[in-house]
Write an enzyme that holds these catalytic residues in place. Structure first.
Site, PDB file in Angstrom:
ATOM      1  CG  ASN A 170       8.518 -11.945  -4.774  1.00  0.00           C
ATOM      2  OD1 ASN A 170       9.160 -10.844  -3.968  1.00  0.00           O
ATOM      3  ND2 ASN A 170       7.481 -11.561  -5.372  1.00  0.00           N
TER       4      ASN A 170
ATOM      5  CG  ASN B 147       2.122  -9.465  -0.381  1.00  0.00           C
ATOM      6  OD1 ASN B 147       2.753  -8.504  -0.748  1.00  0.00           O
ATOM      7  ND2 ASN B 147       1.729  -9.755   0.955  1.00  0.00           N
ATOM      8  CG  ASP B 148       3.329  -6.778  -6.946  1.00  0.00           C
ATOM      9  OD1 ASP B 148       2.776  -8.100  -7.356  1.00  0.00           O
ATOM     10  OD2 ASP B 148       2.381  -5.677  -7.333  1.00  0.00           O
ATOM     11  CB  CYS B 149       6.019  -7.532  -0.747  1.00  0.00           C
ATOM     12  SG  CYS B 149       5.882  -6.346  -2.407  1.00  0.00           S
TER      13      CYS B 149
END
Ligand code: GLC
Length: 821
Positions: A495, A491-493
């Site tokens: 952070n 999940n790139d989002c």
């Protein structure tokens, strides 16, 4: 609302109404040369890299009615002027009697009837060539003779795509076109940015004499560009001005006067848009002026797809499943393997994006039976951007092989992604299981270094690369003993700052460990196998002891120990991936596995797909990161992020729940949206990346079609877990988990040089459980069909004993069962 239909016999989807809610696209060629062609003939073409070597100027943000990249006009003399219209509908938008865009395998065929003229244009890249061919047939449907002119047009981009969009003086000062007229009347237009003159020229040409040409957009549109693409004023002149642009917005328009067409008469023109070294262009252009070569190239394109699709042909009682699993899904897998997340209508192929490490590692797993050599070539590239410490650069540019750290350069975060390197372990393992090419493990591949030239970089065998990937995760754990998140995981989002931990990475690690254990066992490397077994047991304990939240697994721990994806949170309480992957890793078993999946069903499922998480975060929160830039229900913030859905399907098959796995399959099948595309809006012949979730007012709206890990994983879920034909080191394991209603199914599977004709019967109407396997008339022990040295083999499988066995223990169960018979 319906915009077209599936024609499975021709392996096409046919769009019959050009006013689709968004452009529906198809791919021609490969990343080596090719790009997207939309359903009204617009095209975005590049060679080798869309950011660094772009050829056509396609601006997706312009309204659908606008000319984009490529188009074509027909004109007929009428009174003192000309009737001008586009057979592609865009940009003239005339009323049509017929409009069809046949979305084919590697080609787009547009068939239209406007003003009594039928036009048929096949658009494709001949396999292995660096040109787009447009094979144009025009037929006079009128009762009287008609004089017809055909004017195909291309608009060029600067090769540096970002510069094209951000620079309005340097770019136009460099753009140039030269024209050459051949003795036979054909014309070759060469376009280049000045600095490319000696290196690479774009070219546009056709196979029939040209009356005149235009290369300067300003002259073509006319009236200082107050003429428009919908009505280019220069087309009202008898001929174009033959100007060779020395600057500006460059185009290539060729005016062909076909003369008279009798009623019913057809004439054919072939255009080519290509790129080659300057000295080669004239020669290259000759090949597809010859119609026999055009026909042969189109046939060989068909043969490529016949061969590719023949590796795994599945016939179940469900027609929509068959169409998706045999045609559209494997085609999309080939597309994602080629283009990664680099070029689509939504992934613009600009800036620092490149080829993603985790994305492409997953894409590889969708094409292994069809194009194993391409998969291996891509894995070599990926492994060459892995760092000596085992982690990986996040993405790379295919032309230069320069790599970067993605967004992880942001302050306050770790400078690496916690998951990338674990995907390549799965990819290499899947490749070995499919092909048996164990020699690959011995190949030496450099580790990446920005500072050192290629020849000075440290090298290691592929096997060494895999061991180091495992070591990196092992060495980077946090307070609970879970792997550190780094900048982000899948999940790139999300952070999180500092030493946050990721449960999904723990699971990815668990899955990778299982692959390494099987591989080490197969290679007879017992000490390594034992070590990985111990690592698996240790992480299993950590996940079960620290991440179970009562009814599901939490998803992350922040640096200060706050869980994310827990009942304690008011937003983001539950995340799908922590559940599916806990089952897939072999960490969650028995009741806990079932409970975790029940929670997904109860809290995340909708009739349009499973949401990534719930409830959505309602407001920007820099401590969480990108996820909170979306409103609730969109993308990673509680949207139906489709990539996560096949993982839940896989987990359901592992607990033996075939009906639910299939329900999850059907509810995201885009083909099922065809008869009422309504809110969905995207192409029904490929998976999109995201669908808005039910917290969003536009629930059900899809975006970002084509380039998504959904493709590879749904294909794997369908073929390896639902149909259940799984390549292993020792042979083909047969372990279906199907809807109980199915009487059985048939598969023709080509595996390691042999063809297996598999027939599965399900007389007791169960989901899972294999009672017997008979190969070439002989019963075999267990459910693994051996590897053969070529030939055709019949495999008869009788399902008969229900098993709710999670994980991969099935084989032993069946062995025990058959031994007891
Ligand atoms: C996009 C990215 C992919 C990431 C996913 C979830 O699809 O390409 O790498 O895993 O989003 O954030």
């Amino acid at each position: 609302m319906k915009y077209g239909y599936f024609d499975d016999d021709k392996r096409e989807y046919v769009i019959t109404n050009p006013k689709t809610p968004v452009k529906w696209t198809n791919y021609v060629g490969t990343l080596a040369f090719g790009g997207i062609v939309d359903h009204t003939g617009g095209s975005l073409i590049c060679k080798g890299d869309p950011a660094l070597n772009r050829i056509t100027k396609y601006m997706p943000q312009l309204p659908s009615s606008q000319f984009k990249g490529e188009g074509m006009y027909l004109r007929i003399k009428e009174g003192d002027g000309y009737k001008i219209f586009s057979p592609f509908f865009v940009p003239t938008l005339d009323a049509y009697d017929k409009y069809e865009c046949h979305v084919g395998l590697g080609y787009q065929r547009i068939v239209s009837e406007f003003h009594g003229i039928r036009t048929e244009v096949a658009i494709f890249v001949p396999p292995g060539e660096h040109v787009v061919v447009r094979d144009i047939n025009v037929t006079n449907l009128r009762k009287e003779v008609v004089e017809l002119d055909v004017i195909p047009v291309v608009e060029f981009s600067h090769f540096d795509a970002l510069k094209q969009y951000t620079n309005a003086d340097w770019v136009p000062q460099t753009m140039t076109v030269d024209a050459e007229r051949n003795a036979d009347g054909t014309v070759l237009l060469r376009q280049y940015a000045f600095m490319k003159k000696q290196y690479e020229n774009n070219f546009f040409t056709s196979n029939v004499p040209v009356d005149s040409f235009q290369t300067d957009r300003k002259e073509f549109l006319g009236d200082n560009e107050y003429g428009t693409w919908a009505n280019p004023l220069e087309l009202q002149n008898e001929s174009l001005s033959n100007s060779e642009a020395r600057r500006g917005d460059t185009i290539a328009a060729l005016l062909h006067k076909l003369g008279e067409l009798a009623p019913g008469e057809t004439k054919r023109i072939v255009t080519q848009l290509g790129q080659d070294e300057p000295g080669m262009v004239a020669e290259t252009a000759k090949k597809f002026r010859c119609l026999e070569n055009v026909d042969a190239a189109f046939r060989s394109l068909g043969q490529f797809w016949d061969e590719y699709l023949s590796k795994n042909w599945i016939e179940t009682p469900d027609a929509a499943f068959n169409s998706m699993v045999n045609i559209h899904n494997p085609r999309q897998c080939h597309t994602t393997m080629n283009w990664s997340r680099y070029l689509s209508l939504y992934q613009l192929g600009l800036g620092a994006r490149g080829i993603g490490f985790r994305d492409s590692s997953q894409d590889v797993m969708g094409v292994l039976a069809g194009v194993p050599d391409d998969a291996r070539a891509l894995m070599r590239k990926l492994l060459s951007v892995q760092l000596p410490n085992g982690s990986a650069m996040h993405q790379f540019f295919p032309l230069t092989m320069e790599a970067n750290e993605g967004d992880s350069r942001e302050d306050g975060h770790k400078q690496w992604y916690g998951d990338d390197h674990l995907w390549i372990v799965q990819a290499v393992s899947a490749y070995l299981k499919e092909t048996g090419d164990y020699g690959f493990l011995k190949e030496e591949i450099p580790f990446y270094s920005k500072a050192l030239p290629l020849e000075k970089r440290e090298k290691g065998t592929v096997l060494e690369h895999l061991h180091r990937a495992m070591e990196f995760t092992q060495a980077n754990t946090g307070a609970h003993g879970l792997p550190l998140l780094g900048f982000a995981d899948w999940n790139d989002c999300v952070n999180l700052l500092g030493a946050a931990e990721s449960v999904m990475i723990a699971n990815l690690y668990g899955r990778a460990l299982q692959e390494m254990i099987e591989l080490m066992d197969h290679l007879g490397a017992q000490p390594a196998a034992e070590k990985y077994r111990a690592d698996h047991a240790r992480m299993k304990k950590v996940v079960n002891e620290t991440c179970w939240d009562g009814e599901w697994f939490v998803r992350y721990y922040e640096e200060d120990g706050t869980p994310i994806g827990s009942k304690q949170n008011s937003e983001g309480q539950i995340y799908a991936n922590a559940q599916s992957w806990s089952v897939f890793s072999g960490f969650a078993e028995g009741d806990r596995a079932e409970q975790a999946l029940e929670s997904v069903h109860g809290k995340l499922n909708t009739d349009r797909g499973i949401k990534l998480s719930w409830p959505g975060y309602n407001g920007f929160d820099p401590t969480k990161g990108g996820i909170t830039t979306y409103p609730p229900g969109a993308k990673e913030n509680g949207g139906i992020f489709l990539h996560t859905n096949p993982w839940v399907m896989i987990a359901e098959t592992l607990v033996g729940n075939g009906d639910r796995a299939f329900q999850y399959y059907n509810q995201i099948n885009p083909a099922a949206r065809n008869d009422d595309i309504g809110r969905f809006e995207c192409e029904p012949y490929c998976y999109p990346q995201n669908i808005l979730g039910d917290e969003h007012p536009q629930f059900g709206l899809a975006r970002n079609s084509w380039l998504s890990g959904t493709s590879s994983w749904t294909y794997q879920a369908a073929t390896k877990f639902i149909v259940g034909i799984m390549p292993t080191h020792g042979g083909l394991e047969i372990n279906p988990c199907i809807p109980k209603a199915w009487d059985g199914f048939k598969v023709v599977r080509k595996f390691r040089g042999a063809t297996y004709r598999i027939e599965v019967e399900n007389p007791e109407h169960i989901s899972k459980g294999v009672a017997s396997v008979v190969v070439d008339g002989e019963p075999v022990e267990g459910n693994v069909v051996p590897v053969f040295d070529g030939g055709e083999h019949s495999v008869e499988v009788l399902m008969g004993r229900e098993s709710n066995d999670a994980g991969f223990g099935m084989k032993n169960k069946v062995q025990e069962a058959t031994a007891a018979l």
